[in-house]
Design a protein around this motif. Structure first.
Motif, PDB file in Angstrom:
ATOM      1  N   UNK A  19       0.878  -1.168   0.000  1.00 45.69           N
ATOM      2  CA  UNK A  19       0.000   0.000   0.000  1.00 45.69           C
ATOM      3  C   UNK A  19       0.914   1.216   0.000  1.00 45.69           C
ATOM      4  N   UNK A  20       0.859   1.994  -1.067  1.00 43.66           N
ATOM      5  CA  UNK A  20       1.745   3.162  -1.111  1.00 43.66           C
ATOM      6  C   UNK A  20       1.235   4.274  -0.205  1.00 43.66           C
ATOM      7  N   UNK A  21      -0.058   4.223   0.141  1.00 40.96           N
ATOM      8  CA  UNK A  21      -0.631   5.204   1.078  1.00 40.96           C
ATOM      9  C   UNK A  21      -1.588   4.471   2.002  1.00 40.96           C
ATOM     10  N   UNK A  22      -1.471   4.749   3.290  1.00 42.38           N
ATOM     11  CA  UNK A  22      -2.351   4.122   4.277  1.00 42.38           C
ATOM     12  C   UNK A  22      -2.673   5.163   5.346  1.00 42.38           C
ATOM     13  N   UNK A  68      -0.090  12.967  12.038  1.00 39.09           N
ATOM     14  CA  UNK A  68       0.640  13.675  10.987  1.00 39.09           C
ATOM     15  C   UNK A  68       0.742  12.826   9.742  1.00 39.09           C
ATOM     16  N   UNK A  69       1.546  13.314   8.819  1.00 41.05           N
ATOM     17  CA  UNK A  69       1.756  12.613   7.542  1.00 41.05           C
ATOM     18  C   UNK A  69       3.235  12.253   7.462  1.00 41.05           C
ATOM     19  N   UNK A  85      -0.597   8.325   6.847  1.00 37.63           N
ATOM     20  CA  UNK A  85      -1.313   9.437   7.461  1.00 37.63           C
ATOM     21  C   UNK A  85      -1.860   8.927   8.784  1.00 37.63           C
ATOM     22  N   UNK A  86      -1.492   9.623   9.864  1.00 41.33           N
ATOM     23  CA  UNK A  86      -1.906   9.214  11.209  1.00 41.33           C
ATOM     24  C   UNK A  86      -2.914  10.221  11.730  1.00 41.33           C
ATOM     25  N   UNK A  87      -4.108   9.726  12.079  1.00 41.83           N
ATOM     26  CA  UNK A  87      -5.163  10.582  12.609  1.00 41.83           C
ATOM     27  C   UNK A  87      -5.295  10.357  14.109  1.00 41.83           C
ATOM     28  N   UNK A  88      -5.952  11.295  14.761  1.00 42.78           N
ATOM     29  CA  UNK A  88      -6.171  11.187  16.221  1.00 42.78           C
ATOM     30  C   UNK A  88      -7.077  10.027  16.561  1.00 42.78           C
TER      31      UNK A  88
END
Length: 88
Positions: A19-22, A68-69, A85-88
């Motif tokens: 996965x190039x983006x997760x 953050x990213x 990408x890390x969300x709260x």
């Protein structure tokens, strides 16, 4: 109560991250597994993951404690890139 942390599996094969983006939540862990015969790394461009060289069958895990990213690449193969990408 906050949700329990989640473990995400990421394969490295055919000279690419599966996965190039997760997107994950703060506290989640990603485990990268090298399924290629060539060595690879998971090297953060702006903090985040920073593995040593992984040979075939080896794994590296990183727990994201900050939102953050985070971008990363393989030191041996700069065309191999990914973003978490890390969300709260």
């Amino acid at each position: 109560p906050p949700p329990a942390p989640v473990l995400h599996n990421m394969n490295i094969q055919n000279f690419a991250f599966s996965q190039s983006a997760i997107t994950v939540k703060k506290g989640d862990t990603i485990v990268w597994t090298n399924n290629d015969s060539a060595p690879h790394t998971v090297t953060g461009s702006n903090g985040g993951p920073n593995s040593s060289t992984m040979n075939q069958g080896q794994t590296y895990s990183f727990t994201f404690s900050n939102a953050g990213r985070f971008t990363y690449h393989c030191n041996f193969h700069p065309s191999m890139t990914g973003t978490v990408t890390v969300t709260e």
